[in-house]
Design a protein around this motif. Structure first.
Motif, PDB file in Angstrom:
ATOM      1  N   MET A  54      17.054   4.588  -6.818  1.00  0.00           N
ATOM      2  CA  MET A  54      17.819   3.412  -6.398  1.00  0.00           C
ATOM      3  C   MET A  54      17.961   3.360  -4.881  1.00  0.00           C
ATOM      4  O   MET A  54      17.837   2.296  -4.274  1.00  0.00           O
ATOM      5  N   GLU A  55      18.218   4.510  -4.272  1.00  0.00           N
ATOM      6  CA  GLU A  55      18.342   4.536  -2.816  1.00  0.00           C
ATOM      7  C   GLU A  55      17.002   4.250  -2.147  1.00  0.00           C
ATOM      8  O   GLU A  55      16.924   3.418  -1.244  1.00  0.00           O
ATOM      9  N   ASP A  56      15.972   4.958  -2.589  1.00  0.00           N
ATOM     10  CA  ASP A  56      14.672   4.852  -1.925  1.00  0.00           C
ATOM     11  C   ASP A  56      13.984   3.511  -2.166  1.00  0.00           C
ATOM     12  O   ASP A  56      13.201   3.066  -1.334  1.00  0.00           O
ATOM     13  N   GLN A  57      14.259   2.885  -3.315  1.00  0.00           N
ATOM     14  CA  GLN A  57      13.587   1.626  -3.635  1.00  0.00           C
ATOM     15  C   GLN A  57      14.448   0.398  -3.376  1.00  0.00           C
ATOM     16  O   GLN A  57      13.924  -0.710  -3.281  1.00  0.00           O
ATOM     17  N   PHE A  58      15.776   0.582  -3.263  1.00  0.00           N
ATOM     18  CA  PHE A  58      16.658  -0.572  -3.074  1.00  0.00           C
ATOM     19  C   PHE A  58      17.454  -0.476  -1.778  1.00  0.00           C
ATOM     20  O   PHE A  58      17.333  -1.316  -0.901  1.00  0.00           O
ATOM     21  N   LEU A  59      18.268   0.576  -1.647  1.00  0.00           N
ATOM     22  CA  LEU A  59      19.192   0.651  -0.523  1.00  0.00           C
ATOM     23  C   LEU A  59      18.466   0.754   0.819  1.00  0.00           C
ATOM     24  O   LEU A  59      18.704  -0.050   1.724  1.00  0.00           O
ATOM     25  N   TYR A  60      17.605   1.735   0.963  1.00  0.00           N
ATOM     26  CA  TYR A  60      16.925   1.925   2.251  1.00  0.00           C
ATOM     27  C   TYR A  60      16.104   0.711   2.647  1.00  0.00           C
ATOM     28  O   TYR A  60      16.233   0.215   3.770  1.00  0.00           O
ATOM     29  N   PRO A  61      15.234   0.188   1.764  1.00  0.00           N
ATOM     30  CA  PRO A  61      14.452  -0.999   2.162  1.00  0.00           C
ATOM     31  C   PRO A  61      15.328  -2.211   2.516  1.00  0.00           C
ATOM     32  O   PRO A  61      15.007  -2.951   3.447  1.00  0.00           O
ATOM     33  N   THR A  62      16.435  -2.395   1.771  1.00  0.00           N
ATOM     34  CA  THR A  62      17.329  -3.517   2.071  1.00  0.00           C
ATOM     35  C   THR A  62      17.936  -3.367   3.453  1.00  0.00           C
ATOM     36  O   THR A  62      17.998  -4.330   4.224  1.00  0.00           O
ATOM     37  N   LEU A  63      18.393  -2.155   3.771  1.00  0.00           N
ATOM     38  CA  LEU A  63      18.986  -1.929   5.093  1.00  0.00           C
ATOM     39  C   LEU A  63      17.946  -2.070   6.201  1.00  0.00           C
ATOM     40  O   LEU A  63      18.239  -2.608   7.271  1.00  0.00           O
ATOM     41  N   ILE A  64      16.736  -1.587   5.951  1.00  0.00           N
ATOM     42  CA  ILE A  64      15.682  -1.679   6.961  1.00  0.00           C
ATOM     43  C   ILE A  64      15.319  -3.135   7.236  1.00  0.00           C
ATOM     44  O   ILE A  64      15.093  -3.530   8.381  1.00  0.00           O
ATOM     45  N   GLN A  65      15.312  -3.957   6.193  1.00  0.00           N
ATOM     46  CA  GLN A  65      14.928  -5.363   6.359  1.00  0.00           C
ATOM     47  C   GLN A  65      16.084  -6.247   6.799  1.00  0.00           C
ATOM     48  O   GLN A  65      15.880  -7.187   7.568  1.00  0.00           O
TER      49      GLN A  65
END
Length: 136
Positions: A54-65
């Motif tokens: 969930m972090e690697d596929q949702f949280l991190y990409p969302t924050l990066i974008q």
């Protein structure tokens, strides 16, 4: 419950399982009750794999974008630094898949467990102190 609260709850559950497993890292217990230890490890693996995905596929990409500049930078750095933990944990869990392997080499299991559990504690502590406050 917000997504961040869900991540924080998962961190608490994972830390509890890590602490529980750490208390079981005693050679006599590993020889006498390897199935009990493997059960805790299996529970940890299930919760951890879901959380990391969930972090690697949702949280991190969302924050990066979509995050502010500091959140983008921090999320990208964490993703690069910690992204390999998923595979390391999978390899560890697979290696110690059978209680008989734990029983056969408790010293190696203890050593490898301390190493991987410390890495998990470190990731959680850094996310709690550096990343999650940026999300809030």
């Amino acid at each position: 419950m917000s997504h961040l609260e869900n991540f924080k709850r998962q961190h608490r559950e994972i830390k509890e399982l890590v602490d529980n497993l750490t208390t079981m890292l005693k050679q006599d217990l590993l020889v006498q009750e390897p199935t009990k230890v493997r059960t805790v490890l299996s529970t940890l693996a299930g919760k951890l794999m879901m959380h990391l995905a969930m972090e690697d596929q949702f949280l991190y990409p969302t924050l990066i974008q979509n995050g502010n500049a500091q959140a983008q930078t921090t999320a990208a750095r964490f993703s690069n630094e910690m992204g390999g933990l998923v595979q390391v944990f999978k390899d560890y869990s697979t290696k110690w898949l059978n209680p008989s392997s734990i029983k056969a080499d408790p010293e190696a299991f203890i050593s490898e467990s301390h190493e991987i559990l410390q890495a998990l504690r470190h990731r959680i502590a850094r996310e709690d102190s550096e990343l999650y406050p940026l999300v809030e």
